[in-house]
Scaffold this active site. Structure first.
Site, PDB file in Angstrom:
ATOM      1  N   ASP A 134       7.579   6.201  -5.303  1.00 22.34           N
ATOM      2  CA  ASP A 134       7.115   4.902  -5.763  1.00 22.34           C
ATOM      3  C   ASP A 134       7.962   3.703  -5.303  1.00 22.34           C
ATOM      4  N   CYS A 188     -16.109   9.717  -1.315  1.00 24.04           N
ATOM      5  CA  CYS A 188     -16.768   8.736  -2.190  1.00 24.04           C
ATOM      6  C   CYS A 188     -18.255   8.573  -1.868  1.00 24.04           C
ATOM      7  N   CYS A 191     -21.095   6.202  -3.706  1.00 26.47           N
ATOM      8  CA  CYS A 191     -20.725   5.861  -5.096  1.00 26.47           C
ATOM      9  C   CYS A 191     -19.953   4.545  -5.146  1.00 26.47           C
ATOM     10  N   CYS A 194     -16.455   2.572  -9.441  1.00 31.50           N
ATOM     11  CA  CYS A 194     -15.193   1.859  -9.718  1.00 31.50           C
ATOM     12  C   CYS A 194     -15.328   0.369  -9.408  1.00 31.50           C
ATOM     13  N   CYS A 198     -14.859  -2.516 -12.437  1.00 27.41           N
ATOM     14  CA  CYS A 198     -13.629  -3.324 -12.486  1.00 27.41           C
ATOM     15  C   CYS A 198     -13.936  -4.666 -13.167  1.00 27.41           C
ATOM     16  N   CYS A 214      -5.856  -7.490 -10.294  1.00 26.93           N
ATOM     17  CA  CYS A 214      -5.934  -6.164 -10.926  1.00 26.93           C
ATOM     18  C   CYS A 214      -5.271  -6.228 -12.307  1.00 26.93           C
ATOM     19  N   CYS A 243     -10.719   1.886 -13.362  1.00 25.71           N
ATOM     20  CA  CYS A 243     -11.234   2.329 -12.060  1.00 25.71           C
ATOM     21  C   CYS A 243     -11.023   3.824 -11.845  1.00 25.71           C
ATOM     22  N   CYS A 247     -14.380   7.220 -12.428  1.00 28.13           N
ATOM     23  CA  CYS A 247     -14.535   7.995 -11.191  1.00 28.13           C
ATOM     24  C   CYS A 247     -15.082   9.399 -11.488  1.00 28.13           C
TER      25      CYS A 247
HETATM   26 CO1  B12 Z   1       0.507   1.546  -8.276  1.00 25.16          CO
HETATM   27  N1  B12 Z   1       0.542   3.386  -7.894  1.00 25.16           N
HETATM   28  N2  B12 Z   1      -0.870   1.878  -9.607  1.00 25.16           N
HETATM   29  N3  B12 Z   1       0.193  -0.328  -8.232  1.00 25.16           N
HETATM   30  N4  B12 Z   1       1.727   1.436  -6.840  1.00 25.16           N
HETATM   31  C1  B12 Z   1       1.089   3.721  -6.592  1.00 25.16           C
HETATM   32  C2  B12 Z   1       0.053   3.407  -5.535  1.00 25.16           C
HETATM   33  C3  B12 Z   1       1.388   5.268  -6.729  1.00 25.16           C
HETATM   34  C4  B12 Z   1       1.286   5.980  -5.393  1.00 25.16           C
HETATM   35  C5  B12 Z   1       2.745   5.543  -7.404  1.00 25.16           C
HETATM   36  C6  B12 Z   1       3.136   7.015  -7.304  1.00 25.16           C
HETATM   37  O1  B12 Z   1       2.510   7.889  -7.872  1.00 25.16           O
HETATM   38  N5  B12 Z   1       4.185   7.300  -6.570  1.00 25.16           N
HETATM   39  C7  B12 Z   1       0.290   5.710  -7.780  1.00 25.16           C
HETATM   40  C8  B12 Z   1      -1.057   6.143  -7.176  1.00 25.16           C
HETATM   41  C9  B12 Z   1      -1.337   7.628  -7.272  1.00 25.16           C
HETATM   42  C10 B12 Z   1      -2.683   7.955  -6.676  1.00 25.16           C
HETATM   43  O2  B12 Z   1      -3.218   7.251  -5.838  1.00 25.16           O
HETATM   44  N6  B12 Z   1      -3.251   9.072  -7.126  1.00 25.16           N
HETATM   45  C11 B12 Z   1       0.088   4.398  -8.551  1.00 25.16           C
HETATM   46  C12 B12 Z   1      -0.606   4.307  -9.779  1.00 25.16           C
HETATM   47  C13 B12 Z   1      -0.749   5.585 -10.600  1.00 25.16           C
HETATM   48  C14 B12 Z   1      -1.146   3.078 -10.201  1.00 25.16           C
HETATM   49  C15 B12 Z   1      -2.143   2.858 -11.358  1.00 25.16           C
HETATM   50  C16 B12 Z   1      -3.195   3.954 -11.520  1.00 25.16           C
HETATM   51  C17 B12 Z   1      -1.345   2.680 -12.670  1.00 25.16           C
HETATM   52  C18 B12 Z   1      -2.190   2.193 -13.831  1.00 25.16           C
HETATM   53  O3  B12 Z   1      -2.143   1.040 -14.175  1.00 25.16           O
HETATM   54  N7  B12 Z   1      -2.958   3.062 -14.477  1.00 25.16           N
HETATM   55  C19 B12 Z   1      -2.771   1.517 -10.945  1.00 25.16           C
HETATM   56  C20 B12 Z   1      -4.010   1.719 -10.046  1.00 25.16           C
HETATM   57  C21 B12 Z   1      -4.624   0.430  -9.587  1.00 25.16           C
HETATM   58  C22 B12 Z   1      -5.279   0.607  -8.212  1.00 25.16           C
HETATM   59  O4  B12 Z   1      -4.561   0.668  -7.219  1.00 25.16           O
HETATM   60  N8  B12 Z   1      -6.594   0.727  -8.159  1.00 25.16           N
HETATM   61  C23 B12 Z   1      -1.668   0.930 -10.119  1.00 25.16           C
HETATM   62  C24 B12 Z   1      -1.527  -0.441  -9.952  1.00 25.16           C
HETATM   63  C25 B12 Z   1      -0.639  -1.003  -9.066  1.00 25.16           C
HETATM   64  C26 B12 Z   1      -0.513  -2.525  -8.861  1.00 25.16           C
HETATM   65  C27 B12 Z   1       0.499  -3.063  -9.851  1.00 25.16           C
HETATM   66  C28 B12 Z   1      -1.831  -3.255  -9.045  1.00 25.16           C
HETATM   67  C29 B12 Z   1       0.082  -2.555  -7.424  1.00 25.16           C
HETATM   68  C30 B12 Z   1      -0.956  -2.683  -6.291  1.00 25.16           C
HETATM   69  C31 B12 Z   1      -1.845  -1.441  -6.139  1.00 25.16           C
HETATM   70  C32 B12 Z   1      -2.590  -1.314  -4.809  1.00 25.16           C
HETATM   71  O5  B12 Z   1      -2.121  -1.754  -3.780  1.00 25.16           O
HETATM   72  N9  B12 Z   1      -3.750  -0.691  -4.835  1.00 25.16           N
HETATM   73  C33 B12 Z   1       0.725  -1.184  -7.324  1.00 25.16           C
HETATM   74  C34 B12 Z   1       1.691  -0.888  -6.360  1.00 25.16           C
HETATM   75  C35 B12 Z   1       2.293  -2.036  -5.601  1.00 25.16           C
HETATM   76  C36 B12 Z   1       2.099   0.439  -6.116  1.00 25.16           C
HETATM   77  C37 B12 Z   1       3.067   0.906  -5.008  1.00 25.16           C
HETATM   78  C38 B12 Z   1       4.506   0.593  -5.441  1.00 25.16           C
HETATM   79  C39 B12 Z   1       2.789   0.327  -3.615  1.00 25.16           C
HETATM   80  C40 B12 Z   1       1.303   0.349  -3.237  1.00 25.16           C
HETATM   81  C41 B12 Z   1       1.016  -0.410  -1.975  1.00 25.16           C
HETATM   82  O6  B12 Z   1       1.778  -0.403  -1.052  1.00 25.16           O
HETATM   83  N10 B12 Z   1      -0.132  -1.092  -1.959  1.00 25.16           N
HETATM   84  C42 B12 Z   1       2.774   2.463  -4.998  1.00 25.16           C
HETATM   85  C43 B12 Z   1       3.973   3.347  -4.672  1.00 25.16           C
HETATM   86  C44 B12 Z   1       4.240   3.347  -3.185  1.00 25.16           C
HETATM   87  O7  B12 Z   1       3.353   3.534  -2.397  1.00 25.16           O
HETATM   88  N11 B12 Z   1       5.483   3.143  -2.787  1.00 25.16           N
HETATM   89  C45 B12 Z   1       2.238   2.730  -6.437  1.00 25.16           C
HETATM   90  C46 B12 Z   1      -0.587  -1.793  -0.795  1.00 25.16           C
HETATM   91  C47 B12 Z   1      -1.861  -1.041  -0.259  1.00 25.16           C
HETATM   92  C48 B12 Z   1      -2.443  -1.778   0.933  1.00 25.16           C
HETATM   93  O8  B12 Z   1      -1.391   0.207   0.103  1.00 25.16           O
HETATM   94  O9  B12 Z   1      -2.667   1.406  -1.791  1.00 25.16           O
HETATM   95  O10 B12 Z   1      -0.640   2.429  -0.689  1.00 25.16           O
HETATM   96  P1  B12 Z   1      -1.856   1.583  -0.579  1.00 25.16           P
HETATM   97  O11 B12 Z   1      -2.825   1.953   0.594  1.00 25.16           O
HETATM   98  C49 B12 Z   1      -3.869   2.856   0.543  1.00 25.16           C
HETATM   99  C50 B12 Z   1      -5.238   2.256   0.141  1.00 25.16           C
HETATM  100  O12 B12 Z   1      -5.111   1.031  -0.578  1.00 25.16           O
HETATM  101  C51 B12 Z   1      -6.026   2.076   1.413  1.00 25.16           C
HETATM  102  O13 B12 Z   1      -5.286   2.812   2.395  1.00 25.16           O
HETATM  103  C52 B12 Z   1      -4.009   3.247   1.982  1.00 25.16           C
HETATM  104  C53 B12 Z   1      -3.809   4.729   2.136  1.00 25.16           C
HETATM  105  O14 B12 Z   1      -4.616   5.452   1.253  1.00 25.16           O
HETATM  106  N12 B12 Z   1      -6.270   0.659   1.865  1.00 25.16           N
HETATM  107  C54 B12 Z   1      -7.448   0.209   2.420  1.00 25.16           C
HETATM  108  C55 B12 Z   1      -5.446  -0.367   1.819  1.00 25.16           C
HETATM  109  N13 B12 Z   1      -6.021  -1.479   2.317  1.00 25.16           N
HETATM  110  C56 B12 Z   1      -7.267  -1.166   2.709  1.00 25.16           C
HETATM  111  C57 B12 Z   1      -8.269  -1.928   3.300  1.00 25.16           C
HETATM  112  C58 B12 Z   1      -9.490  -1.336   3.607  1.00 25.16           C
HETATM  113  C59 B12 Z   1     -10.561  -2.163   4.218  1.00 25.16           C
HETATM  114  C60 B12 Z   1      -9.687   0.045   3.310  1.00 25.16           C
HETATM  115  C61 B12 Z   1     -10.985   0.714   3.599  1.00 25.16           C
HETATM  116  C62 B12 Z   1      -8.643   0.815   2.712  1.00 25.16           C
END
Ligand code: B12
Length: 381
Positions: A134, A188, A191, A194, A198, A214, A243, A247
């Site tokens: 994380d 997905c 579907c 989510c 939201c 969010c 969300c 699911c």
């Molecule tokens: Co959080 N969180 N989080 N979180 N968070 C992490 C993602 C993580 C991995 C922590 C962990 O377990 N080590 C878990 C997710 C586990 C899982 O996915 N099964 C986690 C959790 C559990 C949550 C919550 C469920 C907690 C809760 O409140 N119940 C919620 C879920 C909300 C949600 O994301 N729908 C939650 C909330 C948050 C906030 C505070 C909102 C932020 C932003 C979340 C987000 O970006 N979606 C948040 C952060 C910052 C993080 C953190 C520290 C970084 C995430 C990040 O870099 N986000 C990670 C830990 C880590 O990774 N170091 C935990 C930036 C986006 C761009 O990157 O989500 O990792 P990403 O990218 C994936 C997708 O988003 C997708 O591709 C990526 C690979 O799968 N994607 C796509 C991104 N951009 C785009 C654009 C397009 C067009 C498409 C198609 C896809």
């Protein structure tokens, strides 16, 4: 030892130490994620909780120069509380999101990863490894996706076929080249549950989140919560789950595989009133071991006030007045005034008017005015 055998040994060992799923990925640059992160940044969609530069987040070699592979792990967490206490009329309860039930997952996953680290180093003394959960630079999800742990859902979560999205993720970067596992196919389809559910439209399109909107993010901010979100967080005092709850992959998914991740019902669904006047010491004792305490007690107390307002809990009026009159933190005084207005008893309105004559903080006064507006609104009806 050849790496095929080592990989199998690691998989076997991971089962022994209670890792629910493990996958292997290359440590190549995450080029697609790089583009995504740039887009997110330019749109202002990031939360600010992400660590490191875009390069550090997408080029594993910047974190471990000799990186060859990344081992991704997942641990399943419960989605239901056994014997959950009911929120009663005089003793309303808030709720922490599921990812904050039980012992802080950072601690639990790190311990497993450290065991893997030791195991690998015993087998290959020259191994160089780096463990992350994380708070590291890497996107845990992007790693898990590449390692075949799950597919990346429209709610942005990694969804596993076995445990739904209720899994924590972590990884170990290593200089050992392993044969990578294959990513899973998207699951997905058409579907959009989510996206439809939201409450703030934070899921802009499938797989893309505006983290600023969010509710999981909004519950973690330290200032005043914007008005538009106050009615939407309900009784969530940390994080948000909608969300994931809607699911289909999470339907009837409820794994209780780890004692440490078992929620203490009174902590996961705490009584709201006692939260308002908690000392730092009490806070640490009660909530210090869970993930949801990382931002300190202020956001949780602010959200507890909003939850009491959500319930229109008249039994809390005296305690909220006390907080409005005496708390040193403007965010808490102001939110208390707003909550009193929302609850809307005569005593509550009288107390706001009285406190307003002494209050000096401009933002708190604005909240008091908002609180009094509820009275005008209800008498106009
Ligand atoms: Co959080 N969180 N989080 N979180 N968070 C992490 C993602 C993580 C991995 C922590 C962990 O377990 N080590 C878990 C997710 C586990 C899982 O996915 N099964 C986690 C959790 C559990 C949550 C919550 C469920 C907690 C809760 O409140 N119940 C919620 C879920 C909300 C949600 O994301 N729908 C939650 C909330 C948050 C906030 C505070 C909102 C932020 C932003 C979340 C987000 O970006 N979606 C948040 C952060 C910052 C993080 C953190 C520290 C970084 C995430 C990040 O870099 N986000 C990670 C830990 C880590 O990774 N170091 C935990 C930036 C986006 C761009 O990157 O989500 O990792 P990403 O990218 C994936 C997708 O988003 C997708 O591709 C990526 C690979 O799968 N994607 C796509 C991104 N951009 C785009 C654009 C397009 C067009 C498409 C198609 C896809």
């Amino acid at each position: 030892m050849d790496n095929v055998q080592l990989k199998q040994d690691i998989i076997d060992y991971s089962k022994e130490i209670g890792i629910d799923k493990i996958g292997f990925a290359s440590a190549d640059v995450f080029s697609e994620l790089k583009e995504r992160l740039r887009t997110q940044q330019s749109l202002g969609y990031q939360s600010g909780f992400e660590k490191g530069s875009i390069e550090e987040r997408t080029e594993p070699e910047r974190l471990l120069p000799e990186a060859k592979s990344i081992i991704s792990i997942a641990l399943a967490y419960p989605s239901r509380i056994k014997n959950a206490p009911k929120s009663s009329k005089d003793e309303r309860r808030g709720v922490f999101c599921r990812a904050s039930w039980g012992v802080d997952y950072h601690v639990v996953l790190r311990e497993k990863l450290e065991k893997l680290n030791t195991f690998i180093k015993e087998k290959i003394p020259g191994a160089s490894n780096k463990v992350m959960v994380d708070t590291g630079e890497l996107s845990d999800r992007a790693v898990a996706e590449r390692a075949g742990i799950g597919f990346s859902g429209k709610n942005t979560a990694i969804i596993t076929p076995e445990f739904g999205s209720y899994v924590y993720l972590g990884e170990l970067i290593t200089n050992i080249p392993f044969v990578p596992d294959k990513p899973l196919a998207d699951g997905c389809g058409s579907c959009t549950k989510c996206l439809d559910a939201c409450p703030t439209g934070a899921l802009v399109q499938g797989g893309q989140l505006n983290a600023q909107k969010c509710l999981a993010f909004q519950t973690q901010t330290k200032g005043f919560l914007d008005d538009e979100y106050r009615s939407k967080i309900g009784n969530f005092i940390y994080g948000f789950d909608t969300c994931q709850v809607v699911c289909p992959y999470n339907k009837n998914v409820d794994f209780h595989l780890h004692e440490e991740l078992e929620p203490d019902p009174d902590v996961a669904k705490p009584k709201l009133k006692p939260m308002l006047r908690m000392s730092n010491r009490e806070f640490k004792k009660t909530f210090g071991h869970i993930a949801g305490s990382w931002r300190g007690k202020k956001p949780l107390q602010r959200n507890a006030l909003i939850a009491l307002a959500h319930y229109r809990d008249e039994s809390a009026v005296d305690e909220i007045i006390e907080v409005m009159n005496n708390d040193v933190r403007p965010v808490i005084r102001g939110t208390a005034a707003w909550a009193l207005g929302k609850i809307g008893t005569d005593e509550a309105y009288r107390a706001i008017r009285k406190a307003m004559t002494k209050e000096e903080d401009e933002q708190v006064i604005v909240e008091m005015e908002k609180g009094l507006c509820f009275q005008q609104e209800s008498s106009a009806r």
